[in-house]
Motif scaffolding. Structure first.
Motif, PDB file in Angstrom:
ATOM      1  N   THR A  46      -4.376  -5.745  -2.773  1.00  0.00           N
ATOM      2  CA  THR A  46      -3.638  -5.575  -4.020  1.00  0.00           C
ATOM      3  C   THR A  46      -4.411  -4.676  -4.984  1.00  0.00           C
ATOM      4  O   THR A  46      -3.818  -3.834  -5.669  1.00  0.00           O
ATOM      5  CB  THR A  46      -3.364  -6.949  -4.662  1.00  0.00           C
ATOM      6  OG1 THR A  46      -2.779  -7.798  -3.669  1.00  0.00           O
ATOM      7  CG2 THR A  46      -2.424  -6.821  -5.832  1.00  0.00           C
ATOM      8  N   CYS A  47      -5.726  -4.864  -5.030  1.00  0.00           N
ATOM      9  CA  CYS A  47      -6.551  -3.990  -5.890  1.00  0.00           C
ATOM     10  C   CYS A  47      -6.376  -2.535  -5.476  1.00  0.00           C
ATOM     11  O   CYS A  47      -6.203  -1.650  -6.319  1.00  0.00           O
ATOM     12  CB  CYS A  47      -8.026  -4.363  -5.778  1.00  0.00           C
ATOM     13  SG  CYS A  47      -8.442  -5.928  -6.532  1.00  0.00           S
ATOM     14  N   GLN A  48      -6.403  -2.293  -4.173  1.00  0.00           N
ATOM     15  CA  GLN A  48      -6.240  -0.930  -3.676  1.00  0.00           C
ATOM     16  C   GLN A  48      -4.871  -0.386  -4.052  1.00  0.00           C
ATOM     17  O   GLN A  48      -4.749   0.763  -4.469  1.00  0.00           O
ATOM     18  CB  GLN A  48      -6.412  -0.893  -2.148  1.00  0.00           C
ATOM     19  CG  GLN A  48      -7.821  -1.127  -1.663  1.00  0.00           C
ATOM     20  CD  GLN A  48      -8.756   0.014  -2.001  1.00  0.00           C
ATOM     21  OE1 GLN A  48      -9.482  -0.059  -2.974  1.00  0.00           O
ATOM     22  NE2 GLN A  48      -8.733   1.069  -1.211  1.00  0.00           N
ATOM     23  N   GLY A  49      -3.853  -1.211  -3.877  1.00  0.00           N
ATOM     24  CA  GLY A  49      -2.501  -0.794  -4.230  1.00  0.00           C
ATOM     25  C   GLY A  49      -2.383  -0.484  -5.717  1.00  0.00           C
ATOM     26  O   GLY A  49      -1.750   0.497  -6.116  1.00  0.00           O
ATOM     27  N   ALA A  50      -3.041  -1.310  -6.510  1.00  0.00           N
ATOM     28  CA  ALA A  50      -2.989  -1.118  -7.962  1.00  0.00           C
ATOM     29  C   ALA A  50      -3.597   0.231  -8.347  1.00  0.00           C
ATOM     30  O   ALA A  50      -3.151   0.863  -9.310  1.00  0.00           O
ATOM     31  CB  ALA A  50      -3.720  -2.256  -8.658  1.00  0.00           C
ATOM     32  N   LEU A  51      -4.601   0.663  -7.579  1.00  0.00           N
ATOM     33  CA  LEU A  51      -5.234   1.949  -7.872  1.00  0.00           C
ATOM     34  C   LEU A  51      -4.256   3.106  -7.693  1.00  0.00           C
ATOM     35  O   LEU A  51      -4.460   4.189  -8.237  1.00  0.00           O
ATOM     36  CB  LEU A  51      -6.441   2.166  -6.953  1.00  0.00           C
ATOM     37  CG  LEU A  51      -7.676   1.312  -7.224  1.00  0.00           C
ATOM     38  CD1 LEU A  51      -8.747   1.564  -6.188  1.00  0.00           C
ATOM     39  CD2 LEU A  51      -8.222   1.604  -8.621  1.00  0.00           C
ATOM     40  N   LEU A  52      -3.198   2.860  -6.906  1.00  0.00           N
ATOM     41  CA  LEU A  52      -2.231   3.926  -6.637  1.00  0.00           C
ATOM     42  C   LEU A  52      -1.114   3.976  -7.691  1.00  0.00           C
ATOM     43  O   LEU A  52      -0.429   4.995  -7.813  1.00  0.00           O
ATOM     44  CB  LEU A  52      -1.623   3.700  -5.245  1.00  0.00           C
ATOM     45  CG  LEU A  52      -1.380   4.953  -4.417  1.00  0.00           C
ATOM     46  CD1 LEU A  52      -2.694   5.604  -4.060  1.00  0.00           C
ATOM     47  CD2 LEU A  52      -0.585   4.615  -3.166  1.00  0.00           C
ATOM     48  N   LEU A  53      -0.942   2.886  -8.403  1.00  0.00           N
ATOM     49  CA  LEU A  53       0.172   2.816  -9.359  1.00  0.00           C
ATOM     50  C   LEU A  53       0.139   3.916 -10.425  1.00  0.00           C
ATOM     51  O   LEU A  53       1.194   4.416 -10.812  1.00  0.00           O
ATOM     52  CB  LEU A  53       0.204   1.427 -10.028  1.00  0.00           C
ATOM     53  CG  LEU A  53       0.793   0.307  -9.165  1.00  0.00           C
ATOM     54  CD1 LEU A  53       0.814  -1.002  -9.941  1.00  0.00           C
ATOM     55  CD2 LEU A  53       2.214   0.659  -8.715  1.00  0.00           C
ATOM     56  N   PRO A  54      -1.038   4.327 -10.899  1.00  0.00           N
ATOM     57  CA  PRO A  54      -1.049   5.411 -11.901  1.00  0.00           C
ATOM     58  C   PRO A  54      -0.416   6.701 -11.398  1.00  0.00           C
ATOM     59  O   PRO A  54      -0.095   7.583 -12.198  1.00  0.00           O
ATOM     60  CB  PRO A  54      -2.540   5.620 -12.188  1.00  0.00           C
ATOM     61  CG  PRO A  54      -3.189   4.336 -11.828  1.00  0.00           C
ATOM     62  CD  PRO A  54      -2.380   3.758 -10.723  1.00  0.00           C
ATOM     63  N   LEU A  55      -0.218   6.824 -10.086  1.00  0.00           N
ATOM     64  CA  LEU A  55       0.374   8.043  -9.544  1.00  0.00           C
ATOM     65  C   LEU A  55       1.899   8.012  -9.582  1.00  0.00           C
ATOM     66  O   LEU A  55       2.560   8.903  -9.038  1.00  0.00           O
ATOM     67  CB  LEU A  55      -0.086   8.256  -8.098  1.00  0.00           C
ATOM     68  CG  LEU A  55      -1.591   8.436  -7.904  1.00  0.00           C
ATOM     69  CD1 LEU A  55      -1.903   8.636  -6.442  1.00  0.00           C
ATOM     70  CD2 LEU A  55      -2.099   9.623  -8.712  1.00  0.00           C
ATOM     71  N   ALA A  56       2.446   6.975 -10.163  1.00  0.00           N
ATOM     72  CA  ALA A  56       3.912   6.843 -10.214  1.00  0.00           C
ATOM     73  C   ALA A  56       4.558   8.097 -10.785  1.00  0.00           C
ATOM     74  O   ALA A  56       5.664   8.480 -10.392  1.00  0.00           O
ATOM     75  CB  ALA A  56       4.286   5.609 -11.028  1.00  0.00           C
ATOM     76  N   GLY A  57       3.852   8.769 -11.670  1.00  0.00           N
ATOM     77  CA  GLY A  57       4.383   9.984 -12.290  1.00  0.00           C
ATOM     78  C   GLY A  57       4.694  11.065 -11.279  1.00  0.00           C
ATOM     79  O   GLY A  57       5.718  11.746 -11.378  1.00  0.00           O
TER      80      GLY A  57
END
Lengths: 284, 341
Positions: A132-143
């Motif tokens: 989940t931590c790893q996945g969370a790191l990707l969330l800022p790329l939603a843009g």
């Protein structure tokens, strides 16, 4: 051994439970310690989906004309990339179990006065947290995926990733328990994970697949994980969404709601964990 | 002898059973008690029914060549392997019906390292302590105390991966004691270590015995190490073939071995037979014989023999001799087939 007095039985059970919880916590804590210490691995694991999203996404986005505020191929790909980011470290929980067996550390765990189920649940929680931590790191790329930074959407995605990570971790642990030979484990791992991702709709829509492959999609728990994430990403999107591209697994024409999909994932995870526990108790 | 309860640990462990009896009676109860313990694998029997009684506070050595059944016996006593037959009680609990209670009261140091190399010494100890239900504050003090004893205090926060083989082994012993077990099982505690490090490990174990009053049960195939034990059981092919104190086992061989080199072996042999009634055995260019007190015998022999004596060596009987006496093989011979693996 003396039979405990009935009055003592309840506190003893309570002590037993706190003991198991302490064990669960420390097993989780150890995984987190290892995770925090390996910064390089954190970076590398995130890098792969980022590259796919930017390179593959940009290349294939031209196939699908974007509408203002609407979805394009990168929007389609984003949930799949989230799933891939979660899947790699989650499966690593199984790898960690195999490594522990090889290094001998597993015997230190097995020797403890702790139930085997606790050991595996701790492992799954550790793996799921890391994933989940790893996945969370990707969330800022939603843009990049043309998604607005909507806090509710992002929170929902994070929650779904926890569930997906748990299921994938359980799968990794089950494989590690079922296949005791290290070499075979790695071979099986690569054979199993590829179709799980390809037949989940992570990279391309599953609606166009021939019937027999579509049945594989239906029994693949990752399909529901990806579909739940995808429906969440577009749920609050202001612009239009191409329906055929964003279609998911259907049960005889009926599309199960997101909550049911998530429930299926949890059931699959618990079932795999139970199976792994049973095997592990008999034959560590 | 007092019953030792883990501090800060209120569970009804070992004290509850001993509570009714007097302290002296509790001390008389053996910490390890096995009857007819056996284990068979599809490939054949590994342990063929052994009896063991180890009283509290003793250092008990399990001596035998590789593949004799030492590790399997430890695995059964530590609840890691279910016995095919027989019963065993360890720390007052049955190993088959009450495995969790047994595990609470024993520590185990495996043959090869089972430390997490990616964690520090303290993190390894904390992991073990929590897994065994030792409260956090107790774990802190206990770790400090034991690391001091092991001479590892200065490496408390170093990654275990940076430790030498001897340090790892000492840390592993420390870890096995974190939860104040009543028995510490050590499977070949010094295997693969150089002689100096082996001596260090033994120093550490002796210190622990003095300060913790713990029962040690160890396996070894180094004969010189067996001498550190109060009692020894010699195991061969899954059976105990002898059990006693090292001194008593050596008296079975009876006597010292006197080896001499002379200018005329034949004359020396004849004179030894005439004057002392002893049969010397020729072995290459030397003679050897067994006598009760070698040190006292040598001056008498030197003055009695008329041949020139070039050298005399007196050897006390070793456990190697004992092993040879019972099995007809030396331990080294029996190790040969496995040496290359």
């Amino acid at each position: 051994m003396n039979v405990p007095a009935p009055a003592l039985a309840a506190p003893r059970a309570a002590r037993r439970l706190t003991g198991e919880l302490a064990a669960l916590l420390v097993i989780w804590q150890r995984d987190m310690l290892h995770y925090r210490r390996d910064r390089f691995k954190i970076l590398v694991t995130v890098l792969q989906p980022i590259m796919m999203l930017t390179v593959l996404g940009a290349g294939l986005a031209s196939l699908l004309p974007a509408t203002p505020g609407g979805a394009d191929y990168r929007t389609f790909l984003f949930p799949g990339m989230l799933m891939m980011t979660v899947q790699a470290p989650a499966i690593s929980a199984g790898v960690a179990l195999v490594t522990d067996r090889q290094s001998g550390f597993l015997r230190e765990i097995v020797m403890a006065p702790v139930r085997r189920e606790t050991v595996l649940i701790g492992r799954c929680l550790g793996g799921a947290s890391i994933a989940t931590c790893q996945g969370a790191l990707l969330l800022p790329l939603a843009g990049i995926a043309r998604l607005p930074y909507d806090p509710i959407t992002l929170a929902l995605l994070l929650g779904e990733m926890v569930i997906n990570a748990f299921m994938m971790t359980a799968l990794g642990v089950l494989l590690a328990i079922a296949i005791t030979r290290t070499e075979s484990f790695y071979a099986v791992l690569s054979i199993v994970t590829m179709p799980l991702i390809f037949l989940s709709g992570a990279m391309f829509p599953v609606s166009g697949l021939p019937g027999w492959l579509f049945s594989a999609v239906l029994v693949n728990p990752v399909s529901y994980a990806v579909d739940a994430l995808r429906r969440t990403t577009v749920a609050r999107l202001p612009g239009p969404v191409p329906a055929t591209l964003f279609d998911g697994p259907r049960w005889g024409g009926w599309r199960p709601p997101v909550l049911l999909e998530l429930a299926c994932i949890v059931v699959a995870g618990v079932a795999m964990l139970a199976l792994a526990s049973r095997r592990f108790s008999r034959n560590p | 002898m007092t019953t030792r309860l883990p501090p800060g640990d209120s569970r009804s462990a070992p004290g509850s059973e001993d509570a009714g009896s007097s302290p002296s009676a509790a001390a008389a109860v053996p910490v390890i008690h096995a009857r007819g313990l056996a284990k068979s694998y599809p490939e054949g029997p590994a342990v063929r029914g052994i009896d063991l009684t180890v009283p509290a506070g003793q250092t008990f050595g399990f001596l035998g060549p590789n593949g004799a059944g030492k590790t399997t016996t430890i695995a059964m006593l530590c609840t890691l392997t279910a016995p095919s037959a027989g019963r065993a009680r360890v720390a007052g609990h049955d190993v088959t019906t009450d495995a969790h209670q047994v595990r609470r009261h024993i520590g185990l140091v495996f043959q090869d390292t089972t430390l997490d190399q990616g964690l520090t010494a303290w993190e390894n100890l904390r992991f073990h302590a929590r897994l065994h239900g030792v409260p956090a504050s107790t774990a802190q003090t206990r770790a400090r105390e034991l690391l001091d004893l092991a001479g590892l205090s200065h490496r408390r926060d170093s990654l275990v991966g940076t430790f030498s083989g001897g340090m790892k082994r000492r840390l592993e012993i420390v870890r096995g004691l974190m939860h104040r077990p009543r028995v510490l099982f050590l499977d070949e505690p010094t295997i693969g270590l150089d002689p100096q490090t082996r001596a260090q490990i033994w120093d550490h174990l002796h210190r622990l015995r003095r300060q913790e009053g713990i029962t040690l049960f160890l396996t070894t195939h180094y004969l010189d190490e067996a001498e550190h034990c109060d009692r020894i059981a010699i195991i061969d092919d899954g059976q105990i073939i002898a059990e006693d104190t090292p001194a008593a086992l050596k008296t079975v061989i009876g006597a010292d071995r006197v080896e001499l080199r002379t200018n005329d072996d034949r004359a020396a042999t004849a004179q030894l037979r005439d004057r002392f009634g002893l049969d010397a055995v020729a072995d290459g260019d030397s003679l050897w014989l067994r006598v009760e007190d070698g040190a006292a015998f040598v001056p008498r022999m030197c003055s009695a023999l008329t041949v020139t004596i070039r050298s005399v060596t007196v050897t006390r009987p070793s456990l190697d001799d004992v092993f040879f006496h019972y099995t007809g093989r030396t331990i080294r011979e029996t190790d040969q087939p496995e040496a290359g693996r």
